[in-house]
Design a protein around this motif. Structure first.
Motif, mmCIF file in Angstrom:
data_model
loop_
_atom_site.group_PDB
_atom_site.id
_atom_site.type_symbol
_atom_site.label_atom_id
_atom_site.label_comp_id
_atom_site.label_asym_id
_atom_site.label_seq_id
_atom_site.Cartn_x
_atom_site.Cartn_y
_atom_site.Cartn_z
ATOM 1 N N PRO A 95 0.835 -1.211 0.000
ATOM 2 C CA PRO A 95 0.000 0.000 0.000
ATOM 3 C C PRO A 95 0.863 1.251 0.000
ATOM 4 N N ASP A 96 0.217 2.409 -0.115
ATOM 5 C CA ASP A 96 0.974 3.658 -0.171
ATOM 6 C C ASP A 96 1.621 3.992 1.166
ATOM 7 N N ASN A 97 1.074 3.474 2.245
ATOM 8 C CA ASN A 97 1.654 3.710 3.568
ATOM 9 C C ASN A 97 1.653 2.391 4.339
ATOM 10 N N PRO A 98 2.599 1.504 4.033
ATOM 11 C CA PRO A 98 2.558 0.154 4.605
ATOM 12 C C PRO A 98 2.721 0.138 6.117
ATOM 13 N N ASP A 99 1.915 -0.692 6.759
ATOM 14 C CA ASP A 99 2.024 -0.913 8.205
ATOM 15 C C ASP A 99 2.861 -2.170 8.433
ATOM 16 N N LYS A 159 11.300 2.287 5.822
ATOM 17 C CA LYS A 159 10.201 1.333 5.977
ATOM 18 C C LYS A 159 9.603 0.986 4.611
ATOM 19 N N GLN A 160 9.507 1.987 3.746
ATOM 20 C CA GLN A 160 9.005 1.742 2.396
ATOM 21 C C GLN A 160 9.925 0.777 1.651
ATOM 22 N N PRO A 217 3.934 3.582 -5.391
ATOM 23 C CA PRO A 217 5.175 3.000 -4.863
ATOM 24 C C PRO A 217 6.342 3.971 -4.729
ATOM 25 N N PHE A 218 6.284 5.136 -5.390
ATOM 26 C CA PHE A 218 7.436 6.040 -5.376
ATOM 27 C C PHE A 218 7.326 7.140 -4.326
ATOM 28 N N VAL A 219 6.197 7.162 -3.605
ATOM 29 C CA VAL A 219 6.021 8.154 -2.546
ATOM 30 C C VAL A 219 6.998 7.855 -1.402
ATOM 31 N N GLY A 220 7.764 8.866 -0.997
ATOM 32 C CA GLY A 220 8.670 8.705 0.135
ATOM 33 C C GLY A 220 10.030 8.130 -0.211
#
Length: 236
Positions: free
Chosen positions: A81-85, A139-140, A160-163
């Motif tokens: 996801p865009d902000n993986p936990d 983390k990403q 996927p390229f955010v951060g």
């Protein structure tokens, strides 16, 4: 590899977040899913991977329905996801071993793969660090490593390229190409239209839950840029 058939999803029973959406992603293909915020990209992706139930239609992964065969489908996909936990109480290497255990990657192969991708993303010196101590970008990268070590038949990425820093973004693009060269498929959403234009075999543009454009990058953009085409269509 992935067939979305007349997918419809509503959160309130009245307004469709995704409406009668159909598309097919072939083996070895990189497919870019493009749309403004709230267009229905993430909702579609969460339906595809089995996180969200949906009112109508079906999603077939490797010819199996995500509704009827959820475990079999999830065995052959990797989703970031865009902000993986992540499990923050584990170290990075414990997390990667945990994922490897779930997907039954043998110890010799996992060791080789973890080392390969940790070197690519410059995380080899952080494998013994707690996940909670890692930066957002790290983390990403860890989440991406956990996906690539599975060698999924279908890799699904939400922004996927955010951060990611420029070097990591470049490395992800190269790894995506490498994965598809082996016969796997990639379905990813992005706001970075230049990346989609250069990287994708085909793209789809979604607006207000409806797929309004579908085709190869050259078919969609013609003699314009993909950004120009996107802005023209979403502003109509």
């Amino acid at each position: 590899m992935l067939e979305i058939k007349n997918l419809t999803k509503s959160y309130d029973g009245k307004t469709n977040a995704v409406s009668d959406l159909s598309l097919t992603i072939n083996d070895g293909e990189i497919f870019g899913f493009i749309g403004h915020n709230g267009a229905g990209k993430t909702t579609t992706i969460k339906c595809v991977v089995g996180i969200l139930a949906f009112e109508a239609g079906d999603v077939l992964i490797d010819s199996k329905s995500i509704k009827e065969y959820p475990i079999e489908c999830k065995k052959v996909i990797a989703y970031i996801p865009d902000n993986p936990d992540l499990y923050e109480q584990l170290t990075a290497i414990q997390y990667l071993n945990f994922i490897s255990d779930i997907y039954e990657i043998n110890k010799e192969e996992r060791k080789e793969l973890i080392l390969k991708y940790a070197k690519v993303f410059k995380l080899e010196d952080n494998l013994n660090d707690l996940v909670s101590s890692l930066s957002h970008g790290m983390k990403q990268k860890l989440a991406l490593i956990s996906a690539f070590i599975r060698k999924p038949k279908l890799l699904i990425l939400d922004e996927p390229f955010v951060g990611l820093d420029p070097k990591a973004s470049h490395d992800v693009k190269e790894l995506m190409k490498e994965l598809c060269a082996s016969g796997s498929s990639i379905f990813f959403s992005t706001h970075v239209l230049e990346v989609a234009e250069k990287l994708c075999d085909r793209v789809g543009i979604i607006k207000n839950g409806e797929l309004i454009t579908l085709g190869t990058v050259e078919e969609v953009k013609g003699d314009k840029s993909l950004e120009d085409v996107f802005l023209e269509q979403v502003d109509e």
